[in-house]
Motif scaffolding. Structure first.
Motif, PDB file in Angstrom:
ATOM      1  N   HIS A  32       0.886  -1.288   0.069  1.00 38.47           N
ATOM      2  CA  HIS A  32       0.011  -0.180  -0.236  1.00 38.47           C
ATOM      3  C   HIS A  32       0.867   1.168   0.172  1.00 38.47           C
ATOM      4  O   HIS A  32       1.982   1.179   0.347  1.00 38.47           O
ATOM      5  CB  HIS A  32      -0.848   0.038   1.226  1.00 38.47           C
TER       6      HIS A  32
ATOM      7  N   ASP B  81       6.420   1.532   5.508  1.00 38.79           N
ATOM      8  CA  ASP B  81       5.475   0.689   5.853  1.00 38.79           C
ATOM      9  C   ASP B  81       4.378   0.850   4.385  1.00 38.79           C
ATOM     10  O   ASP B  81       3.837   1.901   4.213  1.00 38.79           O
ATOM     11  CB  ASP B  81       4.463   1.499   6.948  1.00 38.79           C
ATOM     12  N   GLY B  82       4.357  -0.172   3.708  1.00 37.21           N
ATOM     13  CA  GLY B  82       3.575  -0.241   2.580  1.00 37.21           C
ATOM     14  C   GLY B  82       4.437   0.166   1.212  1.00 37.21           C
ATOM     15  O   GLY B  82       4.442  -0.586   0.383  1.00 37.21           O
TER      16      GLY B  82
ATOM     17  N   GLU C   5      -5.086   0.399   3.088  1.00 36.41           N
ATOM     18  CA  GLU C   5      -4.978  -0.725   3.955  1.00 36.41           C
ATOM     19  C   GLU C   5      -4.661  -0.345   5.300  1.00 36.41           C
ATOM     20  O   GLU C   5      -5.103  -0.915   6.458  1.00 36.41           O
ATOM     21  CB  GLU C   5      -3.536  -1.301   3.581  1.00 36.41           C
ATOM     22  N   GLU C   6      -4.366   1.061   5.381  1.00 32.88           N
ATOM     23  CA  GLU C   6      -4.291   1.843   6.895  1.00 32.88           C
ATOM     24  C   GLU C   6      -5.484   2.053   7.590  1.00 32.88           C
ATOM     25  O   GLU C   6      -5.284   2.615   8.758  1.00 32.88           O
ATOM     26  CB  GLU C   6      -3.452   2.947   6.879  1.00 32.88           C
TER      27      GLU C   6
ATOM     28  N   HIS D  63       7.293  -6.593   3.309  1.00 32.45           N
ATOM     29  CA  HIS D  63       6.843  -5.481   4.327  1.00 32.45           C
ATOM     30  C   HIS D  63       7.866  -5.377   5.139  1.00 32.45           C
ATOM     31  O   HIS D  63       8.695  -6.114   5.277  1.00 32.45           O
ATOM     32  CB  HIS D  63       5.407  -5.913   4.810  1.00 32.45           C
TER      33      HIS D  63
ATOM     34  N   HIS E 238      -2.334  -7.241   7.014  1.00 34.01           N
ATOM     35  CA  HIS E 238      -1.745  -7.004   5.789  1.00 34.01           C
ATOM     36  C   HIS E 238      -2.626  -7.335   4.718  1.00 34.01           C
ATOM     37  O   HIS E 238      -3.606  -8.336   4.960  1.00 34.01           O
ATOM     38  CB  HIS E 238      -0.321  -7.565   5.532  1.00 34.01           C
TER      39      HIS E 238
END
Ligand code: ZN
Length: 400
Positions: free
Chosen positions: A77, A88-89, A115-116, A178, A347
């Motif tokens: 993401h 992150d992503g 995703e978050e 990730h 995830h």
């Protein structure tokens, strides 16, 4: 085996980091101006790599290989938590891009939207997997601003586009890289984690009803203090859960609210948000049964108590074939410096795993820090991880 271009990989990650840069991290919540810019930036990069690039009606970014034959789907993401980290992503998306460039064909890349969870739960990957209906989109709104998802899609320019759906026959599987977001790899001096399963979680909102009254004149014996009842439940959970927990079970009271929340008022109402996570459904069931008992015990006190909201995600096992491909590549490139491990964080791979054989690769997080602007990973680990990812992808594509 073709070598990735480590400088190009790091350059892309640093370019992306500049979109919404905040201190040493990134502030790029879903459908913010910076987030939309990042989506267009990625679409441009994917097209530049020779892929058929598009952004769909939920904000997912795709790069599709134009050649015939079955593909491997990769992705992660682009949006971040508020004032959070740069990897992150982003790491998983750029690994997909670099792998597509290095292998030349066979790789599709996706950036799954939200995703978050600024607007909902895994909206992008669920949309792609056919697990998101129009009614849910109608009901979603930004958790902080209340802006409806439909309005945000409209403002971002994505509202009138169709939502793309998976053609399962196109894919051999799904791979997502990730950052670990924990400290286990670093503590064990390891450089790679191959994910065995993604934990399931269960979430609860629990409300206590007492009697709001004057904190100076209401005698202790006469009180129905919802705040005290809440704190007693939290303490009872801490006493009870360890005996039921597995080695990696975690539980968290993430929010507590007292009403009216004033210094001289006995709280008449109190609410908490509680969750627990594990990879074993039996452990999750045992914890939920224990929680229900503790809530029933609490209801025998002076205050009313009720679980007012429950939601859950099931634990998700990663597929053996893609795990093996990652492990073999890790063993070739970093012998003895990798381990199998569950993911304590959710995830998109847990959604894709419902429709495709899926697996995940972790690289270490320095100090185990994530969802914070200090989040980081050593350059050598970023580059090694991408080479392992690319080699595993090549081996899965060759059908070995
Ligand atoms: Zn993430």
């Amino acid at each position: 085996m073709p070598a990735i271009d480590g400088d190009r990989l790091l350059r892309d990650l640093h370019d992306l980091r500049e979109i919404g840069q905040y201190k040493t991290g990134v502030h790029r919540p879903t459908f913010s101006r910076q987030d939309v810019e990042a989506r267009h930036w990625l679409a441009y990069r994917l097209a530049e790599a020779g892929l058929d690039a598009a952004i769909d009606g939920i904000g997912n970014v795709y790069g599709r290989d134009r050649a015939p034959g079955r593909k491997l789907l990769t992705g992660s993401h682009l949006e971040t938590q508020n004032h959070a980290g740069w990897l992150d992503g982003a790491l998983g998306v750029i690994y997909g891009l670099e792998t597509a460039r290095v292998l030349g064909h066979g790789i599709d890349v996706a950036a799954w939207c939200d995703e978050e969870g600024h607007f909902g739960s895994f909206l992008g990957s669920r949309s792609f997997c056919g697990l998101l209906g129009e009614a849910e989109i109608d009901a979603c709104a930004n958790r902080e601003t209340g802006v409806p998802l439909r309005d945000a899609l409209d403002r971002s320019g994505f509202a009138d586009r169709p939502r793309r759906k998976i053609e399962t026959a196109r894919y051999r599987g799904y791979l997502e890289a990730h950052i670990e977001q924990g400290a286990e790899l670093e503590e064990r001096h390891l450089r790679l984690g191959i994910v065995t399963a993604i934990v399931g979680s269960r979430r609860f909102r629990i409300a206590f009803t007492g009697e709001q009254n004057h904190a100076g004149t209401t005698r202790m014996a006469a009180r129905k203090d919802a705040g005290v009842a809440l704190v007693r439940l939290v303490a009872a959970i801490e006493d009870r859960f360890p005996a039921l927990a597995g080695p990696r079970t975690v539980w968290t009271t993430g929010d507590i609210r007292l009403h009216p929340g004033a210094p001289s008022v006995v709280p008449g109402r109190a609410e908490l948000i509680f969750q627990f996570r594990d990879t074993d459904p039996a452990v999750l069931d045992a914890l939920e049964a224990a929680l229900d008992e503790l809530v029933a015990d609490a209801a025998r006190g002076p205050c009313g108590v009720a679980v007012v909201q429950r939601s859950s995600t099931a634990p998700s096992a990663m597929a053996p074939g893609p795990q093996r491909a990652l492990r073999d590549a890790a063993q070739r490139l970093a012998p003895g410096q990798h381990q199998a491990m569950p993911s304590g964080a959710g995830h998109d791979a847990q959604i894709l795993a419902q429709v495709l054989p899926s697996a995940m690769l972790f690289v270490p997080s320095i100090g185990g820090i994530s969802h914070h602007y200090a989040e980081n990973t050593r350059d050598e680990d970023i580059v090694l991880g991408c080479q392992v990812f690319t080699e595993a992808a090549a081996s899965l594509l060759s059908g070995r």
